[in-house]
Design an enzyme around this catalytic site. Structure first.
Site, short mmCIF file in Angstrom:
data_model
loop_
_atom_site.label_atom_id
_atom_site.label_comp_id
_atom_site.label_asym_id
_atom_site.label_seq_id
_atom_site.Cartn_x
_atom_site.Cartn_y
_atom_site.Cartn_z
N HIS A 1 -37.49 17.86 -23.36
CA HIS A 1 -38.16 19.10 -23.07
C HIS A 1 -37.30 20.43 -23.59
O HIS A 1 -36.06 20.28 -24.02
CB HIS A 1 -38.43 19.23 -21.43
CG HIS A 1 -37.07 19.18 -20.58
ND1 HIS A 1 -36.39 20.09 -20.67
CD2 HIS A 1 -36.42 18.12 -20.19
CE1 HIS A 1 -35.24 19.79 -19.83
NE2 HIS A 1 -35.31 18.57 -19.55
N CYS B 1 -32.89 15.61 -18.21
CA CYS B 1 -33.05 14.66 -19.07
C CYS B 1 -32.21 15.05 -20.60
O CYS B 1 -30.97 15.53 -20.61
CB CYS B 1 -34.11 14.07 -19.22
SG CYS B 1 -34.82 13.22 -17.73
#
Length: 235
Positions: free
Chosen positions: A193, A209
């Protein structure tokens, strides 16, 4: 098997406006270990774009994507074309959390390399998956355990279509784009992201993440099809 690794947490607060979270898709699960050789075995950079043009304010977006001072970021974490000596086919993604890089395989022996920041979930597993969902300006919906752990997070949330969270936009910790990884027939809870904190690429971040500079995740997102295979290397 799941490969948990120790790492140094950054000094970034979990409650900072740029909090990156992978929640909302279930817990991260074990994936098969990778048998391929460790690391991309790069030999040299083949080309670099004009960073003064690449990292300017991005046009045509629903929300502003500000220009960044790319000169304040380590050059190895800026987008570039590199030699790539691994067996993954063109169109694949390879994530190397240990070196803070993500590779999009262009052709045999060539890849586009992006710098990434890695949170604790990003060190949580190694293996292979596929991108089965893509979203631009996604809502961030933290897992319930994160909300329960910190009441201050709860106070910052608002209703979204998927529950309490932060609506997609300049305040969303998921940035301008998110790629969702699936395996074993379900969402793995693992995300690639964007970020509102571009200067955290190349570091261990407080949570999340794999985060990328917004200009870079937009560039990658446009080239990634549903079903794209993703390999996450061991640290």
């Amino acid at each position: 098997m799941l490969s948990r690794r120790s790492f140094t947490m950054s000094s970034l607060s979990l409650l900072a406006p740029g909090l990156a979270g992978c929640g909302g898709g279930g817990s991260i699960v074990a994936l098969p270990e990778i048998a391929a050789p460790r690391g991309p075995s790069l030999t040299r950079t083949l080309a670099r774009p004009n960073y003064a043009q690449v990292y300017v304010e991005y046009p045509g977006e629903r929300f502003a994507v500000p220009a960044i001072d790319y000169q304040s970021i380590e050059p190895r974490y800026l987008r570039q074309t590199v030699e790539f000596r691994r067996p993954e086919p063109p169109g694949s993604i390879v994530v190397d959390p240990g070196s803070y890089h993500l590779y999009f395989v262009e052709s045999q022996g060539v890849a586009t390399r992006y710098g990434v920041g890695v949170g604790r979930e990003g060190f949580g597993w190694t293996g292979q998956a596929k991108i089965n969902m893509k979203r631009d300006w996604p809502d961030w919906v933290p897992p319930q355990e994160m909300i329960d752990r910190d009441p201050q997070i709860r106070a910052q949330l608002e209703p979204t279509s998927r529950g309490p969270g932060v609506r997609g936009g300049p305040k969303s910790p998921l940035g301008a784009r998110t790629l969702y990884l699936f395996g074993e027939g379900r969402d793995l809870g693992y995300r690639i992201h964007g970020t509102t904190e571009p200067y955290t690429v190349g570091t261990n971040v407080s949570s999340g993440c794999i985060r990328m500079i917004n200009q870079d995740i937009i560039h990658l997102y446009a080239r990634v099809a549903l079903g794209t295979p993703v390999t996450v290397l061991p640290v």
